[in-house]
Design an enzyme around this catalytic site. Sequence first.
Site, PDB file in Angstrom:
ATOM      1  N   HIS A  40      10.659   2.878 -30.115  1.00 38.32           N
ATOM      2  CA  HIS A  40      10.547   4.007 -31.051  1.00 38.32           C
ATOM      3  C   HIS A  40      10.044   3.443 -32.373  1.00 38.32           C
ATOM      4  CE1 HIS A  40      11.581   7.417 -33.559  1.00 38.32           C
ATOM      5  NE2 HIS A  40      11.936   8.109 -32.494  1.00 38.32           N
ATOM      6  N   ARG A  69       9.158  12.908 -39.621  1.00 38.76           N
ATOM      7  CA  ARG A  69       7.707  13.124 -39.694  1.00 38.76           C
ATOM      8  C   ARG A  69       7.342  14.545 -39.273  1.00 38.76           C
ATOM      9  NH1 ARG A  69       6.088   9.100 -35.792  1.00 38.76           N
ATOM     10  NH2 ARG A  69       8.307   8.697 -35.496  1.00 38.76           N
TER      11      ARG A  69
END
Lengths: 600, 252
Positions: free
Chosen positions: A238, A258
């Site tokens: 990740h 994000r």
Amino acid sequence: MANQDYEVHEHDVIVIGAGGAGLRAAIEAAAQGVSVGLVCKSLLGKAHTVMAEGGIAAALGNVWPEDNWQVHFRDTMRGGKMLNNWRMAQLHAQEAPERVLELERWGALFDRTKDGRILQRDFGGHRYARLAHVGDRTGLEMIRTLQYHGIHQGLDVYMECTITRLLKDGDRVVGAVGYWRESGRVVVFKAKAVILATGGIGKAWKITSNSWEYTGDGHSLALWAGADLIDMEFVQFHPTGMVWPPSVRGILVTEGVRGDGGTLKNSEGKRFMFDYIPEFFKGETADNEAEADRWYEDKKNNRRTPDLLPRDEVARAINSEVKAGRGSPHGGVFLDINTRRPADYIKKRLPSMYHQFKELAGVDITKEPMEVGPTCHYVMGGVRVDADTAQSTVKGLFAAGEVAGGMHGSNRLGGNSLSDLLVFGRRAGLYAALYAKDFGGTLVVDSAQVEQAARQMLAPFERTGGENPYAIQSDLQDTMQALVGIIRNEADLKEALKRLDVLKARAAKVRVDGHRQYNPGWHTALDLDSLLTVAECSALAALERKESRGGHTREDHPYTDDTWGKVNVVVRLKDGRIQVSREPLPEMPPDLKALFQERK
Amino acid sequence: MPTVTMHVFRGDARGGDFKEYRVEADPGMVVLDLIHRIQATQATDLAVRWNCKAGKCGSCSAEIDGKPRLMCMTRMDLFNEGEPISVAPIRGFPAIRDLVTDVSYNYVKAKQVPPLRIKPPEPDGTYRMMQEDIDRIQEFHKCIECFLCQDVCHVIRDHEENKRAFAGPRFFIKLASLDMHPLDTVDRSAFVKDAAGVGLCNITKCCTEVCPEHIHITDNAIIPLKERMADEFFDPVVWLLRKFRSKKKQPA
């Protein structure tokens, strides 16, 4: 006979693992009217699903009516670089919305749209805002909902019980053997069908978002029982884990940061993701900041921000920036939402990120950027299953969730895990129950197999000398981190396999202090077995695949190669050794292929 | 790196004592890191529960210097340098071994709570709920089931006999969340009064103080439950009205 010597429980179906997939499987099997036992290593409700943050991907079309299962299917396949089992990806995209609505009927309270429907958020690789969520604690909502629904469905739950071997009668699986963590006593489960829902293998790496439980138990149980594993080379790092302070390194920072407007920056303040847009995604990715920022509000006339490229792309980009000397002070990059969204919005949308950084790092994310870097998060590879029934290549053995392979291809999109758990958890529960109903003959457990498993479990107590299990586990994690990490090459992988052999020899002599009652040193020693097995599978598969794709990057084979795009790397046990082979992917039917001919 | 003195409880149901360990602490470490370091280097059989190490799973509850906390969210820089730190299991539950306790009481109580039973969907087959109608329940849904609130609750901490007919703060918020759920149809008032024993709570707010999720357990869940119970069972006007009106919600 084993029955006299050990505690024995009998069920039509046992489910190993009580995260999202295991709970959903158990609920479905019970709904079919069979007797179900749910066995889990931790207390109920503590499984890894509880840590999932961002959301559940499902084309509900609540925010963007243009969304539908075909678009979700296409995004998933492209995110997996077309290596996914197309049928699993199709079923997943088709059934995810109903699974989410079902959770709502069982009491889940997702964040709402203005007109009272389930709100959906943007995430990497998804064309539309698609993730049903509850702030940044979606996994908690999901597991509690399943847990509190499940306990009223007549399941027998066996908590803090670790399974170490599956039991077989001829070519079919007929149960499992393990131990109670609390007492250390051996326990036998006789069952017509066994569902593996044990999650992943991330504890084989040093920097990881995974907990102590993620030692590849189900992968190993399946392999030892004769089942095939596929895609074990594909491990997802990740892109955004915490990097500082050292004790929290690897803890997950949700992609939702994000999705909700956060952007990655290097030490020069540059939004560097614009420099890392791969050819494959050029058509659908914004190449300038203005367009990227407009995309959040207007998806029709703008292309997606590169901050939300699939995870493999972003993790590699961060890795490159740090290597080029443009990293943050503690070896990550900056994730900035503080200059881009108001404090109230951040606290409402990302409460647990706010809390986590404030308490663990002393950072106020509404005022300062976060420091983030890649962390081992998820394994795409797993037990090879039939897409519709979730049955493995061994009769009576089913697998769902992270332990199953194929669904995500070479890289999983964020949000597709929680939906995977629900869709294939339900399918595994359904088809395991049907299999159990059709089970012919009597359920026979071979006491010799039980005895052997029991002997293996207790062996570490009988040794004098030998090493501390934690030292071996730590060396294994260092080996995988250094040599089977984000960027790989042949020499490193061969070296890793050599070191794994040494570690196996050391593990065979591991010593345990104290007695059998709740002894974590002993538990760690037993977990080494599966941890070393999955580490070897992963390294062998990584050595075999001589190309770069998704969660497998080879610096000595840096390009994606079409011939490799047609095969899975399969690992299986033969004569006690792990064998590797290449086998063709199932062919996608023309009507689905046509979905990839459209624009972009 | 500074060396820290830790006094960690070692023992089981038959008893035990604090054992001293001296261990190095790196910057930013939390108590759970030090427990792990002791485990890896000095006492491999030191029993402790943990999972996420990020305050999300609620497994690593303990009493640190006498205060109920999550070990994974308790930073070492909270303590004065040089002073020993004590780590004990949560005392409200029977000991199993070292820092691990038998929390099965909570799973028994969980199963007793009458579950959600929802009303029929709207004509289009869906359900609509407004954000403002679920804000408060979402607060309750933040519960990570660390059971620290159960641990400190006076009603049961030193009164084993009360456990039979008392659900504890964790399940008061569960009951409140079900009662306030916009789709729910079950009347749990008799359960709240008798089986869950909300009347025994004397609102000392100890549960609220220790909640790592900062849920307003007392103000937002227990007090509303108590008020409803008072209206339902002890208000003569409501009692009379109820005699003549059919109730909206079905008994559990």
